[in-house]
Design a protein around this motif. Structure first.
Motif, PDB file in Angstrom:
ATOM      1  N   CYS A 109      13.485 -22.167 -11.884  1.00  0.00           N
ATOM      2  CA  CYS A 109      12.576 -23.318 -11.920  1.00  0.00           C
ATOM      3  C   CYS A 109      11.186 -22.952 -11.430  1.00  0.00           C
ATOM      4  O   CYS A 109      10.232 -23.707 -11.626  1.00  0.00           O
ATOM      5  CB  CYS A 109      13.145 -24.485 -11.116  1.00  0.00           C
ATOM      6  SG  CYS A 109      13.089 -24.255  -9.325  1.00  0.00           S
ATOM      7  N   SER A 158      17.818 -20.987  -8.595  1.00  0.00           N
ATOM      8  CA  SER A 158      16.638 -21.670  -8.059  1.00  0.00           C
ATOM      9  C   SER A 158      15.343 -20.979  -8.479  1.00  0.00           C
ATOM     10  O   SER A 158      14.308 -21.622  -8.623  1.00  0.00           O
ATOM     11  CB  SER A 158      16.723 -21.736  -6.528  1.00  0.00           C
ATOM     12  OG  SER A 158      16.573 -20.453  -5.944  1.00  0.00           O
ATOM     13  N   PHE A 178      17.272 -24.960   0.386  1.00  0.00           N
ATOM     14  CA  PHE A 178      17.239 -25.214  -1.051  1.00  0.00           C
ATOM     15  C   PHE A 178      16.625 -26.584  -1.349  1.00  0.00           C
ATOM     16  O   PHE A 178      15.840 -26.730  -2.287  1.00  0.00           O
ATOM     17  CB  PHE A 178      18.642 -25.126  -1.647  1.00  0.00           C
ATOM     18  CG  PHE A 178      19.091 -23.736  -1.975  1.00  0.00           C
ATOM     19  CD1 PHE A 178      18.415 -22.974  -2.920  1.00  0.00           C
ATOM     20  CD2 PHE A 178      20.195 -23.173  -1.351  1.00  0.00           C
ATOM     21  CE1 PHE A 178      18.823 -21.689  -3.231  1.00  0.00           C
ATOM     22  CE2 PHE A 178      20.614 -21.891  -1.652  1.00  0.00           C
ATOM     23  CZ  PHE A 178      19.932 -21.139  -2.587  1.00  0.00           C
ATOM     24  N   HIS A 200      21.473 -30.985  -2.540  1.00  0.00           N
ATOM     25  CA  HIS A 200      21.547 -30.126  -1.362  1.00  0.00           C
ATOM     26  C   HIS A 200      21.395 -30.916  -0.066  1.00  0.00           C
ATOM     27  O   HIS A 200      22.097 -30.649   0.917  1.00  0.00           O
ATOM     28  CB  HIS A 200      20.470 -29.043  -1.442  1.00  0.00           C
ATOM     29  CG  HIS A 200      20.789 -27.951  -2.412  1.00  0.00           C
ATOM     30  ND1 HIS A 200      21.768 -27.002  -2.174  1.00  0.00           N
ATOM     31  CD2 HIS A 200      20.269 -27.653  -3.626  1.00  0.00           C
ATOM     32  CE1 HIS A 200      21.832 -26.162  -3.194  1.00  0.00           C
ATOM     33  NE2 HIS A 200      20.938 -26.540  -4.083  1.00  0.00           N
ATOM     34  N   TYR A 236      12.923 -26.379  -0.834  1.00  0.00           N
ATOM     35  CA  TYR A 236      12.345 -25.531  -1.888  1.00  0.00           C
ATOM     36  C   TYR A 236      12.180 -26.306  -3.182  1.00  0.00           C
ATOM     37  O   TYR A 236      11.114 -26.245  -3.833  1.00  0.00           O
ATOM     38  CB  TYR A 236      13.250 -24.319  -2.096  1.00  0.00           C
ATOM     39  CG  TYR A 236      12.970 -23.528  -3.346  1.00  0.00           C
ATOM     40  CD1 TYR A 236      11.944 -22.591  -3.385  1.00  0.00           C
ATOM     41  CD2 TYR A 236      13.743 -23.705  -4.494  1.00  0.00           C
ATOM     42  CE1 TYR A 236      11.692 -21.855  -4.538  1.00  0.00           C
ATOM     43  CE2 TYR A 236      13.509 -22.974  -5.638  1.00  0.00           C
ATOM     44  CZ  TYR A 236      12.485 -22.050  -5.657  1.00  0.00           C
ATOM     45  OH  TYR A 236      12.238 -21.330  -6.797  1.00  0.00           O
ATOM     46  N   TYR A 237      13.190 -27.056  -3.589  1.00  0.00           N
ATOM     47  CA  TYR A 237      13.104 -27.799  -4.846  1.00  0.00           C
ATOM     48  C   TYR A 237      12.040 -28.896  -4.777  1.00  0.00           C
ATOM     49  O   TYR A 237      11.364 -29.172  -5.773  1.00  0.00           O
ATOM     50  CB  TYR A 237      14.464 -28.402  -5.196  1.00  0.00           C
ATOM     51  CG  TYR A 237      15.426 -27.406  -5.799  1.00  0.00           C
ATOM     52  CD1 TYR A 237      15.095 -26.690  -6.941  1.00  0.00           C
ATOM     53  CD2 TYR A 237      16.676 -27.179  -5.229  1.00  0.00           C
ATOM     54  CE1 TYR A 237      15.968 -25.771  -7.500  1.00  0.00           C
ATOM     55  CE2 TYR A 237      17.564 -26.259  -5.782  1.00  0.00           C
ATOM     56  CZ  TYR A 237      17.198 -25.563  -6.910  1.00  0.00           C
ATOM     57  OH  TYR A 237      18.068 -24.642  -7.468  1.00  0.00           O
ATOM     58  N   ARG A 294      23.244 -19.153  -6.739  1.00  0.00           N
ATOM     59  CA  ARG A 294      22.371 -20.260  -6.332  1.00  0.00           C
ATOM     60  C   ARG A 294      20.919 -19.797  -6.189  1.00  0.00           C
ATOM     61  O   ARG A 294      19.988 -20.495  -6.594  1.00  0.00           O
ATOM     62  CB  ARG A 294      22.879 -20.860  -5.014  1.00  0.00           C
ATOM     63  CG  ARG A 294      24.160 -21.653  -5.143  1.00  0.00           C
ATOM     64  CD  ARG A 294      24.440 -22.462  -3.905  1.00  0.00           C
ATOM     65  NE  ARG A 294      24.803 -21.630  -2.754  1.00  0.00           N
ATOM     66  CZ  ARG A 294      26.032 -21.266  -2.452  1.00  0.00           C
ATOM     67  NH1 ARG A 294      27.041 -21.621  -3.241  1.00  0.00           N
ATOM     68  NH2 ARG A 294      26.282 -20.529  -1.381  1.00  0.00           N
ATOM     69  N   ARG A 321      18.311 -32.132  -7.910  1.00  0.00           N
ATOM     70  CA  ARG A 321      18.838 -30.923  -7.263  1.00  0.00           C
ATOM     71  C   ARG A 321      18.580 -30.967  -5.761  1.00  0.00           C
ATOM     72  O   ARG A 321      19.429 -30.579  -4.960  1.00  0.00           O
ATOM     73  CB  ARG A 321      18.202 -29.679  -7.877  1.00  0.00           C
ATOM     74  CG  ARG A 321      18.759 -29.303  -9.237  1.00  0.00           C
ATOM     75  CD  ARG A 321      18.475 -27.844  -9.558  1.00  0.00           C
ATOM     76  NE  ARG A 321      19.330 -27.366 -10.640  1.00  0.00           N
ATOM     77  CZ  ARG A 321      19.662 -26.100 -10.833  1.00  0.00           C
ATOM     78  NH1 ARG A 321      19.215 -25.174 -10.001  1.00  0.00           N
ATOM     79  NH2 ARG A 321      20.440 -25.747 -11.837  1.00  0.00           N
TER      80      ARG A 321
END
Length: 338
Positions: A284, A281, A31, A88, A34-35, A277, A84
């Motif tokens: 976005c 995600s 995560f 994580h 990824y963000y 979750r 974010r």
């Protein structure tokens, strides 16, 4: 939802993945990465789009106005993605304090629902331009589009303002968590709010595009190339709905209905939290996909981007740029901007 009973998995702990609602080490790393990736893609794409839209000359179409506001909405959410990612990568810990947590939750919902409504506005404008081209000329003006856009901003901001006034952080097992990161209240009232916020723009967008498709396939006088471009743009917008928004709202509805059930097992709770979750995600991701809508859906945007690229390659030849500008703008029509 009783957040005080939730377990949070630190990034480097040996806690098992079976904990109810806790993130595993692998999940946190994936995560977080990824963000960061989405942040880079969305920041560059929407910053470029905002620069191009703000530097366009001449009369802007209503669709371009709505896309400009959509880019602003995307950027307002992009700026919180590093927060974010940090959450994580620190094992589910929120180190930024109360106010950033409130702002992060506020911008999350403002961006999501502003994006939904601006995409619906684009769909409505395209419907008028294609199906009622002549009759809609009196109402399809940029100033009306700006007025509608600012009204939508005010409506969404006021609706989400309570998030800025309520406590949004909590201590769970000695770790500070931000309740707006996957721990929103799971009440029946929240389910009603979810339906009211999502259903109208989704149905409006779907209805407008179905009517456009019907018009294009039956009797539209648009050239085949323009019909194909219109269908491609419609498909892209609907794809954004299906990938980014529909899973989240379906998952939230299931989460609200099932998480507080007295007979639910720990494993089922964990599955619901993981789905929450994942789908959160995905919302976005629309910030990274929306620049494709600008590229395919705004004729002047494509022209400006082409001139920018050509100027970089030719060393900024003003004569060539001017010729391209004249040729491009002379070919733009209200019905070709899908």
């Amino acid at each position: 939802m009783d957040t005080t009973t939730m377990e949070v998995t630190p990034l480097f702990s040996n806690q098992s993945s079976g904990s109810c609602g806790g993130e595993t080490t692998v999940e946190n790393v994936l995560f977080g990465g990824y963000y960061i990736l989405v942040f880079l893609l969305a920041l560059n794409g929407n910053s470029l789009a905002l620069w191009i839209f703000s530097h366009q000359h001449g009369i802007s179409s209503p669709a371009n106005v709505f896309l400009l506001h959509l880019a602003v909405a995307d950027l307002s959410y992009v700026i919180i993605l590093p927060l974010r990612a940090t959450y994580h990568l620190t094992g589910g810990h929120w180190p930024f304090g109360e106010v950033p947590c409130r702002v992060a939750g506020f911008l999350f919902y403002v961006n999501m629902y502003a994006s939904l409504y601006f995409l619906a506005c684009v769909a409505g404008d395209r419907y008028l331009a294609v199906v009622h081209a002549v009759q809609s000329l009196k109402v399809r003006h940029a100033r009306y589009a700006h007025a509608a856009s600012f009204s939508l901003w005010a409506l969404v901001a006021v609706s989400m303002a309570p998030l800025l006034a309520s406590q949004q952080t909590s201590e769970v097992d000695g770790i500070t968590v931000c309740l707006q990161l996957y721990r929103e209240k799971a009440s029946r009232r929240a389910l009603i709010s979810l339906a009211v916020a999502f259903t109208p723009p989704f149905l409006a967008t779907l209805s407008c595009y179905l009517l456009i498709i019907h018009s294009l396939l039956k009797g539209s006088r648009l050239e085949p190339a323009l019909k194909l471009k219109a269908l491609r743009t419609i498909g892209l917008v609907l794809l954004i709905y299906v990938v980014c928004f529909l899973p989240y709202h379906a998952s939230r509805a299931i989460f609200i209905l099932g998480y507080s059930h007295p007979d639910i097992s720990c494993q089922t709770k964990r599955s619901l939290m993981l789905a929450n979750r994942l789908t959160s995600s995905l919302t976005c991701l629309n910030g990274a996909l929306d620049p494709l809508v600008y590229l395919f859906g705004a004729e002047k945007f494509r022209g400006s981007l082409q001139r920018l690229l050509c100027r970089d390659k030719s060393g900024g030849s003003s004569a060539t740029s001017g010729e391209l500008k004249g040729t491009r703008e002379s070919s733009v029509s209200a019905r070709s901007e899908l």
